[in-house]
Design an enzyme around this catalytic site. Structure first.
Site, short mmCIF file in Angstrom:
data_model
loop_
_atom_site.label_atom_id
_atom_site.label_comp_id
_atom_site.label_asym_id
_atom_site.label_seq_id
_atom_site.Cartn_x
_atom_site.Cartn_y
_atom_site.Cartn_z
N GLY A 1 -1.68 4.71 6.02
CA GLY A 1 -2.80 3.94 5.50
C GLY A 1 -4.10 4.14 6.27
N GLU B 1 7.54 9.02 9.12
CA GLU B 1 6.23 8.43 8.89
C GLU B 1 5.62 8.04 10.25
OE1 GLU B 1 5.88 6.80 4.62
OE2 GLU B 1 6.58 5.18 5.89
N GLY C 1 -0.51 4.56 -0.47
CA GLY C 1 -1.75 4.30 -1.21
C GLY C 1 -1.94 5.17 -2.44
N GLU D 1 6.38 -0.90 8.70
CA GLU D 1 5.74 -2.21 8.49
C GLU D 1 6.77 -3.33 8.64
OE1 GLU D 1 3.90 -1.20 4.77
OE2 GLU D 1 2.50 0.10 5.84
N SER E 1 -0.51 8.97 4.67
CA SER E 1 -1.78 9.50 4.13
C SER E 1 -1.61 10.80 3.37
CB SER E 1 -2.81 9.65 5.26
OG SER E 1 -3.10 8.38 5.84
N ASN F 1 5.85 4.29 -2.76
CA ASN F 1 6.09 2.98 -2.18
C ASN F 1 4.86 2.13 -2.45
OD1 ASN F 1 6.57 0.74 -0.62
ND2 ASN F 1 6.49 1.80 1.36
N TRP F 2 5.00 1.21 -3.42
CA TRP F 2 3.84 0.40 -3.83
C TRP F 2 3.54 -0.71 -2.83
CZ3 TRP F 2 4.74 -0.44 -9.85
CH2 TRP F 2 4.75 0.83 -10.47
N LYS F 3 4.44 -0.93 -1.89
CA LYS F 3 4.28 -2.00 -0.89
C LYS F 3 4.02 -3.33 -1.61
CE LYS F 3 2.98 1.46 2.45
NZ LYS F 3 2.19 1.84 3.63
N HIS G 1 11.21 0.60 7.07
CA HIS G 1 9.80 1.01 7.06
C HIS G 1 9.11 0.44 8.31
CE1 HIS G 1 5.64 1.47 5.88
NE2 HIS G 1 6.06 2.35 4.99
P1 13P Z 1 0.08 5.77 2.94
O1 13P Z 1 0.42 6.93 2.03
O2 13P Z 1 -0.79 4.74 2.31
O3 13P Z 1 -0.45 6.26 4.27
O4 13P Z 1 1.46 5.01 3.26
C1 13P Z 1 2.54 5.75 3.69
C2 13P Z 1 3.73 4.86 3.67
O5 13P Z 1 3.84 3.97 4.49
C3 13P Z 1 4.73 5.06 2.62
O6 13P Z 1 5.89 4.33 2.88
#
Ligand code: 13P
Length: 256
Positions: A176, A170, A237, A98, A215, A6-8, A96
């Site tokens: 993150g 998650e 990430g 976020e 993470s 997931n590149w966000k 997600h």
């Molecule tokens: P990280 O791997 O950066 O913690 O993010 C996880 C995530 O939200 C994947 O959707």
């Protein structure tokens, strides 16, 4: 096993191309058969078409990061499932944390979006997870249980290999932050989710996939993927650097 990057909100066209090329090249000579997992990349919407073109001929699949619950029409700024299919997506992340936090998506809306993904022929990857506050007051399983229960009525009766239920656990506090959940915490939640799904769907639950995200790094991926009821990972990430993402894929146990 299923490994999703997931590149966000990262990546202009050039960097997205480079990253996709690096991952495809790294997977290199391995055929789809010998790869120990399916791999899906979820770039930002503006880079979907170009990444689709770069993935052409490779085993790597493309996914969106969100979709509208609607089929089409007056929904400014939204992207529907058919549009995602049109630029080569087979998968889409739904709910997600976020988006739950930034865009106020609640369990009911997430469930409707998941239904839209099924309707439009996409494989939804539905995210669930508790906040730090919810974990600290002992409400983790209650929260996850409610998030899953909201999905149940919207899961189609006839699931296929290409369209099944994929849930990504998650924990919000592990995203993150560099602070990933302990193996025992992951084992507890994944076991709980499998039992919930068994109660709702019977034997079909065994074919549903439970991913862990938060993470995940090359150093911890192997032990997380080795847990019972962990069927893959949703990587943030570490999916932005091809070497790290490839090292996570290399950590998938051979038994899969
Ligand atoms: P990280 O791997 O950066 O913690 O993010 C996880 C995530 O939200 C994947 O959707």
């Amino acid at each position: 096993m299923l490994i999703v990057g997931n590149w966000k909100m990262n990546g202009l066209i050039e960097t997205a191309q480079e990253l996709a090329d690096g991952i495809v090249a790294g997977l290199g000579a391995r055929s789809g058969r010998s790869l120990p997992c399916e791999v899906v990349l979820c770039p930002p919407a503006t880079a979907l078409l170009t990444v689709h073109q770069r993935l052409d001929g490779s085993v790597v699949k493309l996914g969106g990061q969100d979709l509208s619950e609607h089929e089409s029409g007056a929904h400014t700024g939204e992207i529907c499932g058919i549009m995602l299919r049109n630029v080569g997506c087979r998968h889409v992340i739904v709910g997600h944390s976020e988006r739950r936090a930034d865009c106020g998506e609640d369990d009911a809306k997430v469930a409707r979006k998941m239904a839209a993904a099924f309707r439009d022929g996409l494989q939804p990857i539905v995210c669930v997870g508790e906040t730090l506050n919810e974990r600290e007051r002992g409400a983790t399983l209650e929260v996850i249980g409610a998030q899953l229960a909201a999905l149940v009525p919207y899961v189609p009766r006839e699931l296929t290999r290409r369209q099944t239920l994929v849930v990504a656990y998650e924990p919000v506090w592990a995203i993150g932050t560099g602070r990933n959940a302990e193996l025992e915490q992951i084992r507890e939640v994944h076991g709980f989710m499998r039992r919930q799904l068994e109660e709702a769907f019977g034997a079909d639950a065994a074919r549903m996939r439970l991913l862990y995200g938060g993470s995940v790094k090359p150093a911890n991926a192997g032990s997380i993927f080795g847990l019972e009821d962990v069927d893959g990972g949703l990587i943030g990430g570490a999916s932005l650097k091809s070497a790290e993402f490839l090292a996570i894929i290399d950590a998938v146990p051979e038994k899969f």
